[in-house]
Design a protein around this motif. Structure first.
Motif, PDB file in Angstrom:
ATOM      1  N   SER A   1     138.470  39.016  -6.362  1.00 39.62           N
ATOM      2  CA  SER A   1     138.689  39.636  -7.660  1.00 39.62           C
ATOM      3  C   SER A   1     137.425  40.353  -8.143  1.00 39.62           C
ATOM      4  O   SER A   1     137.501  41.389  -8.797  1.00 39.62           O
ATOM      5  N   LEU A   2     136.259  39.835  -7.751  1.00 39.38           N
ATOM      6  CA  LEU A   2     135.025  40.591  -8.052  1.00 39.38           C
ATOM      7  C   LEU A   2     135.029  41.916  -7.300  1.00 39.38           C
ATOM      8  O   LEU A   2     134.623  42.955  -7.820  1.00 39.38           O
ATOM      9  N   MET A   3     135.516  41.867  -6.054  1.00 38.86           N
ATOM     10  CA  MET A   3     135.584  43.095  -5.259  1.00 38.86           C
ATOM     11  C   MET A   3     136.497  44.110  -5.944  1.00 38.86           C
ATOM     12  O   MET A   3     136.220  45.303  -5.970  1.00 38.86           O
ATOM     13  N   ARG A   4     137.588  43.609  -6.485  1.00 39.12           N
ATOM     14  CA  ARG A   4     138.498  44.533  -7.174  1.00 39.12           C
ATOM     15  C   ARG A   4     137.804  45.168  -8.393  1.00 39.12           C
ATOM     16  O   ARG A   4     137.930  46.364  -8.628  1.00 39.12           O
ATOM     17  N   ASP A   5     137.023  44.380  -9.120  1.00 36.16           N
ATOM     18  CA  ASP A   5     136.265  44.944 -10.243  1.00 36.16           C
ATOM     19  C   ASP A   5     135.316  46.039  -9.763  1.00 36.16           C
ATOM     20  O   ASP A   5     135.171  47.080 -10.404  1.00 36.16           O
ATOM     21  N   LEU A   6     134.656  45.765  -8.629  1.00 34.18           N
ATOM     22  CA  LEU A   6     133.710  46.759  -8.114  1.00 34.18           C
ATOM     23  C   LEU A   6     134.433  48.030  -7.680  1.00 34.18           C
ATOM     24  O   LEU A   6     133.940  49.142  -7.883  1.00 34.18           O
ATOM     25  N   ASN A   7     135.618  47.862  -7.074  1.00 35.75           N
ATOM     26  CA  ASN A   7     136.428  49.041  -6.707  1.00 35.75           C
ATOM     27  C   ASN A   7     136.724  49.888  -7.939  1.00 35.75           C
ATOM     28  O   ASN A   7     136.594  51.110  -7.913  1.00 35.75           O
ATOM     29  N   GLU A   8     137.120  49.200  -9.009  1.00 29.73           N
ATOM     30  CA  GLU A   8     137.456  49.929 -10.239  1.00 29.73           C
ATOM     31  C   GLU A   8     136.220  50.587 -10.829  1.00 29.73           C
ATOM     32  O   GLU A   8     136.263  51.735 -11.279  1.00 29.73           O
ATOM     33  N   LEU A   9     135.116  49.851 -10.790  1.00 29.71           N
ATOM     34  CA  LEU A   9     133.871  50.406 -11.310  1.00 29.71           C
ATOM     35  C   LEU A   9     133.480  51.662 -10.522  1.00 29.71           C
ATOM     36  O   LEU A   9     133.081  52.671 -11.098  1.00 29.71           O
ATOM     37  N   ALA A  10     133.631  51.593  -9.194  1.00 30.95           N
ATOM     38  CA  ALA A  10     133.278  52.741  -8.354  1.00 30.95           C
ATOM     39  C   ALA A  10     134.156  53.950  -8.704  1.00 30.95           C
ATOM     40  O   ALA A  10     133.680  55.086  -8.765  1.00 30.95           O
ATOM     41  N   GLU A  11     135.436  53.677  -8.951  1.00 33.86           N
ATOM     42  CA  GLU A  11     136.329  54.789  -9.300  1.00 33.86           C
ATOM     43  C   GLU A  11     135.957  55.438 -10.625  1.00 33.86           C
ATOM     44  O   GLU A  11     136.137  56.634 -10.809  1.00 33.86           O
ATOM     45  N   GLN A  12     135.444  54.600 -11.550  1.00 32.97           N
ATOM     46  CA  GLN A  12     135.132  55.130 -12.879  1.00 32.97           C
ATOM     47  C   GLN A  12     133.742  55.755 -12.947  1.00 32.97           C
ATOM     48  O   GLN A  12     133.368  56.328 -13.960  1.00 32.97           O
ATOM     49  N   THR A  13     132.973  55.601 -11.863  1.00 33.57           N
ATOM     50  CA  THR A  13     131.602  56.101 -11.891  1.00 33.57           C
ATOM     51  C   THR A  13     131.576  57.580 -11.497  1.00 33.57           C
ATOM     52  O   THR A  13     132.308  58.003 -10.621  1.00 33.57           O
ATOM     53  N   ASP A  14     130.743  58.330 -12.187  1.00 30.59           N
ATOM     54  CA  ASP A  14     130.575  59.752 -11.892  1.00 30.59           C
ATOM     55  C   ASP A  14     130.206  59.935 -10.412  1.00 30.59           C
ATOM     56  O   ASP A  14     129.203  59.388  -9.963  1.00 30.59           O
ATOM     57  N   PRO A  15     131.036  60.682  -9.646  1.00 32.20           N
ATOM     58  CA  PRO A  15     130.781  60.818  -8.211  1.00 32.20           C
ATOM     59  C   PRO A  15     129.411  61.421  -7.908  1.00 32.20           C
ATOM     60  O   PRO A  15     128.892  61.273  -6.804  1.00 32.20           O
ATOM     61  N   GLY A  16     128.815  62.080  -8.906  1.00 30.92           N
ATOM     62  CA  GLY A  16     127.490  62.665  -8.691  1.00 30.92           C
ATOM     63  C   GLY A  16     126.365  61.650  -8.826  1.00 30.92           C
ATOM     64  O   GLY A  16     125.228  61.931  -8.444  1.00 30.92           O
ATOM     65  N   ASN A  17     126.661  60.484  -9.392  1.00 26.75           N
ATOM     66  CA  ASN A  17     125.599  59.491  -9.592  1.00 26.75           C
ATOM     67  C   ASN A  17     125.427  58.620  -8.346  1.00 26.75           C
ATOM     68  O   ASN A  17     125.954  57.530  -8.228  1.00 26.75           O
ATOM     69  N   ARG A  18     124.645  59.140  -7.424  1.00 28.21           N
ATOM     70  CA  ARG A  18     124.484  58.451  -6.139  1.00 28.21           C
ATOM     71  C   ARG A  18     123.809  57.113  -6.286  1.00 28.21           C
ATOM     72  O   ARG A  18     124.093  56.180  -5.544  1.00 28.21           O
ATOM     73  N   VAL A  19     122.872  57.033  -7.216  1.00 28.27           N
ATOM     74  CA  VAL A  19     122.147  55.765  -7.397  1.00 28.27           C
ATOM     75  C   VAL A  19     123.138  54.664  -7.788  1.00 28.27           C
ATOM     76  O   VAL A  19     123.172  53.593  -7.183  1.00 28.27           O
ATOM     77  N   ALA A  20     123.977  54.965  -8.782  1.00 31.26           N
ATOM     78  CA  ALA A  20     124.926  53.954  -9.242  1.00 31.26           C
ATOM     79  C   ALA A  20     125.910  53.596  -8.132  1.00 31.26           C
ATOM     80  O   ALA A  20     126.224  52.425  -7.909  1.00 31.26           O
ATOM     81  N   LEU A  21     126.384  54.609  -7.396  1.00 31.16           N
ATOM     82  CA  LEU A  21     127.368  54.341  -6.343  1.00 31.16           C
ATOM     83  C   LEU A  21     126.775  53.522  -5.203  1.00 31.16           C
ATOM     84  O   LEU A  21     127.435  52.653  -4.649  1.00 31.16           O
ATOM     85  N   LEU A  22     125.504  53.802  -4.893  1.00 35.14           N
ATOM     86  CA  LEU A  22     124.865  53.015  -3.827  1.00 35.14           C
ATOM     87  C   LEU A  22     124.667  51.569  -4.261  1.00 35.14           C
ATOM     88  O   LEU A  22     124.807  50.642  -3.463  1.00 35.14           O
ATOM     89  N   LEU A  23     124.357  51.396  -5.527  1.00 33.76           N
ATOM     90  CA  LEU A  23     124.196  50.043  -6.053  1.00 33.76           C
ATOM     91  C   LEU A  23     125.514  49.272  -5.932  1.00 33.76           C
ATOM     92  O   LEU A  23     125.533  48.114  -5.507  1.00 33.76           O
ATOM     93  N   ILE A  24     126.614  49.939  -6.262  1.00 30.18           N
ATOM     94  CA  ILE A  24     127.930  49.306  -6.163  1.00 30.18           C
ATOM     95  C   ILE A  24     128.257  49.006  -4.702  1.00 30.18           C
ATOM     96  O   ILE A  24     128.742  47.928  -4.356  1.00 30.18           O
TER      97      ILE A  24
END
Lengths: 248, 168
Positions: free
Chosen positions: B123-146
């Protein structure tokens, strides 16, 4: 028959013979999958996951027990009976693809739809949609041997979905994919599931499993856990980062 | 948060709100955004340790604001931080302690512990999936962290499977 479960398995058992020694792979599994449900099967290697899904698709013969697909008793079918049932109702993604080597990618994907009786135009449109979603539009004219493992795996998924089958069965559909290609597969699975596609897949990839409505865990050929994933307390966006912090 | 603040101040002097904003902009929603109080407390400690200094800047019709800048000692602390290897994933794992010790006491059964933990990770993984979808695709730092958090979770799940296989 739309109310019948997509799958019902009753006390399903598979025992292989290895040099005269019986090796139980699946030891009495009861399982019910409703139409439209997305179920992920997890478990260590050797726990019987692949055997289970192969039996559900008629690709491996059960030793005892019953299998019902979409309200039809299937375990008693002949090989050709299974072949017909699969063609009408089941799409299967193998771990090792099984693409037709002397046909192009496009033809591999269109074939099941054509066999299923749709018009060539519909088959082509469906193929274009599926290959597009999986980032494979450019590869339509290639032969399977010219593709990387990851590309072949995505073609196998497109082929399994070509027919809009009642049931999609898959064995490690992201097993050969890097994280970017996995993302394409996840998006497509989530898209077809939203449109009502029933999905049963074996995976050890937590990203795939976390999208399922239900996760079934196997150990030593038996189900040890079966249930929906808990909704985490709906945290405001931004604090999901706690996960990151805990693990950093 | 001490060293990240020093790193931001090494780029340019800033006041508390600018630092908060810079952290949020860089790491996106993948990282818990610090509250301004924490930032000022940390800056106060850094000042006491001699790593930063503050100057008051006058503002028209508002109270003065404090702008912080890095000292030589602060730069040295930052350089040491950057030069050091960083600790890898933890060896101490609270769940593992539970898994090993709880059955000894008869309080819990291992299978139930593993199953509950697996569902929790997924269920944490599902949260991270959702977070990744909501994150600006241009924000590489945030996406790499996820993505990093996802890979850690996957490893935890694989390890859970090993525990289930090996522990009776």
């Amino acid at each position: 028959m739309t109310d019948a479960p997509a799958i019902k398995a009753i006390n399903l058992v598979k025992i292989y013979q290895s040099g005269g020694v019986p090796v139980p792979a699946v030891r009495g599994i009861d399982m019910r999958v409703e139409s439209g449900e997305f179920v992920a099967i997890m478990g260590p290697s050797g726990s019987g996951k692949s055997t289970l899904v192969h039996m559900l698709g008629g690709l491996d013969v059960r030793t005892s027990g019953e299998i019902w697909i979409d309200g039809t008793r299937a375990d008693t079918l002949s090989e050709s009976g299974w072949a017909l049932l699969r063609r009408q109702k089941v799409g299967f993604v193998f771990q090792f693809f099984n693409l037709v080597a002397n046909m192009t990618v496009a033809d591999n994907v269109e074939l099941p739809a054509l066999l299923g009786g749709v018009s060539p135009r519909q088959a082509r449109e469906r193929r274009e949609y599926l290959l597009g979603e999986l980032g494979l539009t450019e590869r339509a004219a290639a032969a399977p041997a010219q593709l990387s493992g990851g590309e072949q795996q995505r073609v196998a998924l497109a082929r399994a979905l070509a027919n809009q089958p009642r049931l999609l069965l898959a064995d490690e559909p992201t097993g050969n994919l890097d994280s970017r290609n996995t993302k394409d597969v996840l998006r497509l699975l989530s898209d077809v599931h939203r449109k009502g596609q029933t999905i049963v897949l074996v995976t050890h990839d937590a990203r795939v499993a976390s999208m399922a409505d239900r996760v079934v865990s196997l150990l030593d050929g038996q189900i040890v856990d079966d249930g929906a994933l808990p909704r985490t307390r709906r945290r405001p966006l931004g604090t999901v980062g706690d996960v990151v912090e805990l693990r950093g | 948060m001490r060293l990240p603040l020093l790193a931001l101040l090494a780029k340019e002097p800033a006041h508390g709100y600018e630092l908060k904003h810079a952290l949020e902009k860089t790491f996106g929603s993948a990282y818990p955004s610090p509250n301004i109080g924490q930032i000022y407390v940390t800056l106060g400690r850094l000042e006491k340790d001699g790593y930063v200094r503050a100057v008051d800047v006058e503002q028209s019709n508002r109270p003065n604001k404090k702008v912080y800048y890095l000292t030589a000692a602060g730069r040295e602390a930052l350089e040491n931080w950057v030069d050091e290897p960083t600790e890898g994933p933890r060896v101490r794992d609270e769940f593992f302690m539970k898994l090993v010790l709880a059955p000894l006491t008869g309080i819990a059964d291992r299978m139930a512990l593993v199953n509950r933990q697996r569902r929790h990770y997924l269920s944490l993984m599902r949260d991270l999936n959702e977070l990744a979808e909501q994150t600006d695709p241009g924000n590489r730092v945030a996406l790499l962290l996820i993505e990093g958090a996802m890979l850690h979770l996957q490893a935890d799940l694989d390890w859970l499977e090993r525990c289930q296989e090996e522990l009776p």
